[in-house]
Design a protein around this motif. Structure first.
Motif, PDB file in Angstrom:
ATOM      1  N   PHE A   1       0.830  -1.199   0.000  1.00 48.64           N
ATOM      2  CA  PHE A   1       0.000   0.000   0.000  1.00 48.64           C
ATOM      3  C   PHE A   1       0.867   1.252   0.000  1.00 48.64           C
ATOM      4  CE2 PHE A   1      -1.653   3.624   2.256  1.00 48.64           C
ATOM      5  CZ  PHE A   1      -2.782   3.909   1.523  1.00 48.64           C
ATOM      6  N   TRP A   2       1.831   1.307   0.904  1.00 55.83           N
ATOM      7  CA  TRP A   2       2.662   2.512   1.013  1.00 55.83           C
ATOM      8  C   TRP A   2       3.525   2.729  -0.222  1.00 55.83           C
ATOM      9  CZ3 TRP A   2       1.982   6.726   3.417  1.00 55.83           C
ATOM     10  CH2 TRP A   2       1.192   6.742   4.559  1.00 55.83           C
ATOM     11  N   LYS A   3       3.995   1.661  -0.839  1.00 60.70           N
ATOM     12  CA  LYS A   3       4.753   1.815  -2.088  1.00 60.70           C
ATOM     13  C   LYS A   3       3.876   2.457  -3.158  1.00 60.70           C
ATOM     14  CE  LYS A   3       8.041  -1.995  -1.631  1.00 60.70           C
ATOM     15  NZ  LYS A   3       8.431  -3.336  -2.146  1.00 60.70           N
ATOM     16  N   GLU A   4       2.642   1.940  -3.310  1.00 62.68           N
ATOM     17  CA  GLU A   4       1.725   2.490  -4.309  1.00 62.68           C
ATOM     18  C   GLU A   4       1.360   3.939  -3.959  1.00 62.68           C
ATOM     19  OE1 GLU A   4      -2.598   1.759  -6.445  1.00 62.68           O
ATOM     20  OE2 GLU A   4      -2.196   0.717  -4.565  1.00 62.68           O
ATOM     21  N   PHE A   5       1.058   4.182  -2.690  1.00 62.27           N
ATOM     22  CA  PHE A   5       0.615   5.507  -2.274  1.00 62.27           C
ATOM     23  C   PHE A   5       1.708   6.558  -2.485  1.00 62.27           C
ATOM     24  CE2 PHE A   5      -0.792   8.797   0.694  1.00 62.27           C
ATOM     25  CZ  PHE A   5      -2.123   8.896   0.329  1.00 62.27           C
ATOM     26  N   THR A   6       2.946   6.222  -2.135  1.00 61.89           N
ATOM     27  CA  THR A   6       4.024   7.201  -2.294  1.00 61.89           C
ATOM     28  C   THR A   6       4.495   7.324  -3.742  1.00 61.89           C
ATOM     29  OG1 THR A   6       5.678   5.555  -1.615  1.00 61.89           O
ATOM     30  CG2 THR A   6       4.822   7.034   0.094  1.00 61.89           C
ATOM     31  N   THR A   7       4.157   6.369  -4.577  1.00 65.33           N
ATOM     32  CA  THR A   7       4.400   6.520  -6.008  1.00 65.33           C
ATOM     33  C   THR A   7       3.362   7.465  -6.605  1.00 65.33           C
ATOM     34  OG1 THR A   7       5.402   4.338  -6.190  1.00 65.33           O
ATOM     35  CG2 THR A   7       4.520   5.301  -8.225  1.00 65.33           C
ATOM     36  N   ALA A   8       2.117   7.310  -6.169  1.00 62.85           N
ATOM     37  CA  ALA A   8       1.037   8.177  -6.660  1.00 62.85           C
ATOM     38  C   ALA A   8       1.145   9.592  -6.108  1.00 62.85           C
ATOM     39  CB  ALA A   8      -0.320   7.584  -6.291  1.00 62.85           C
ATOM     40  N   PHE A   9       1.619   9.707  -4.869  1.00 64.93           N
ATOM     41  CA  PHE A   9       1.719  10.994  -4.170  1.00 64.93           C
ATOM     42  C   PHE A   9       3.113  11.122  -3.565  1.00 64.93           C
ATOM     43  CE2 PHE A   9      -2.605   9.271  -3.820  1.00 64.93           C
ATOM     44  CZ  PHE A   9      -3.328  10.255  -4.477  1.00 64.93           C
ATOM     45  N   PRO A  10       4.137  11.334  -4.383  1.00 64.79           N
ATOM     46  CA  PRO A  10       5.515  11.310  -3.871  1.00 64.79           C
ATOM     47  C   PRO A  10       5.826  12.410  -2.859  1.00 64.79           C
ATOM     48  CG  PRO A  10       5.465  11.946  -6.188  1.00 64.79           C
ATOM     49  CD  PRO A  10       4.076  11.545  -5.819  1.00 64.79           C
ATOM     50  N   ASP A  11       5.047  13.465  -2.837  1.00 66.65           N
ATOM     51  CA  ASP A  11       5.294  14.550  -1.879  1.00 66.65           C
ATOM     52  C   ASP A  11       4.409  14.435  -0.637  1.00 66.65           C
ATOM     53  OD1 ASP A  11       2.851  15.144  -3.050  1.00 66.65           O
ATOM     54  OD2 ASP A  11       3.247  17.287  -3.236  1.00 66.65           O
ATOM     55  N   VAL A  12       3.796  13.268  -0.425  1.00 66.91           N
ATOM     56  CA  VAL A  12       2.849  13.102   0.671  1.00 66.91           C
ATOM     57  C   VAL A  12       3.481  13.459   2.020  1.00 66.91           C
ATOM     58  CG1 VAL A  12       3.318  10.630   1.084  1.00 66.91           C
ATOM     59  CG2 VAL A  12       1.080  11.601   1.633  1.00 66.91           C
ATOM     60  N   THR A  13       2.690  14.176   2.820  1.00 66.23           N
ATOM     61  CA  THR A  13       3.099  14.489   4.187  1.00 66.23           C
ATOM     62  C   THR A  13       1.961  14.108   5.128  1.00 66.23           C
ATOM     63  OG1 THR A  13       2.273  16.762   4.040  1.00 66.23           O
ATOM     64  CG2 THR A  13       4.598  16.402   3.515  1.00 66.23           C
TER      65      THR A  13
END
Length: 145
Positions: free
Chosen positions: A52-64
């Protein structure tokens, strides 16, 4: 374990997520963690959380993620958080929109032996979909931090 040990694990998890050091996720999560609110098609256990986190941070690389407040006991940590990101990669069947989102969420983590053994959580999926102009879906979105 004590609430201080659990808080230290939670802080370590924040660093692991920020560094995108997926090989260290086992330092904060039990291998067979039970996720009571998984994302659509999420595999069980630690592998599902990592994916999940791999996909999420690929989709939203600047996520905070900013937790406020954080309630810590000897067995649980409850985090109310604000999450922000820009949609620059594919996510759950949606192509990148280039749009930003900012929403609130909550996660409750049960700790056993200083690691997260169970989690419950919810993030404002409708708010994300509206801000990214994705339309509505029946899929459940949950944040894993």
């Amino acid at each position: 374990m004590t609430k201080d040990a659990n808080a230290a694990t939670q802080e370590k998890l924040g660093g692991i997520l920020e560094a995108r050091d997926w090989s260290r996720m086992h330092e904060a999560w039990h291998e067979d963690v039970v996720d009571h609110d998984p994302a659509p098609d999420q595999a069980p256990g630690l592998a599902g959380i990592v994916d999940f986190w791999k996909e999420f941070t690929t989709a939203f690389p600047d996520v905070t993620l900013e937790a406020d407040p954080l309630v810590v006991t000897d067995d649980f940590i409850t985090a109310v958080f604000t999450i922000h990101g820009t949609h620059t990669g594919p996510f759950q069947g949606h192509e990148p929109t280039g749009r930003e989102f900012t929403v609130r969420g909550i996660q409750v983590s049960k700790f056993v032996d200083g690691k997260i053994a169970e989690r419950w959580g919810s993030t404002d999926q409708k708010g994300i979909e509206e801000q990214l102009q994705l339309g509505t879906s029946d899929a459940q979105f949950v944040s894993k931090d």
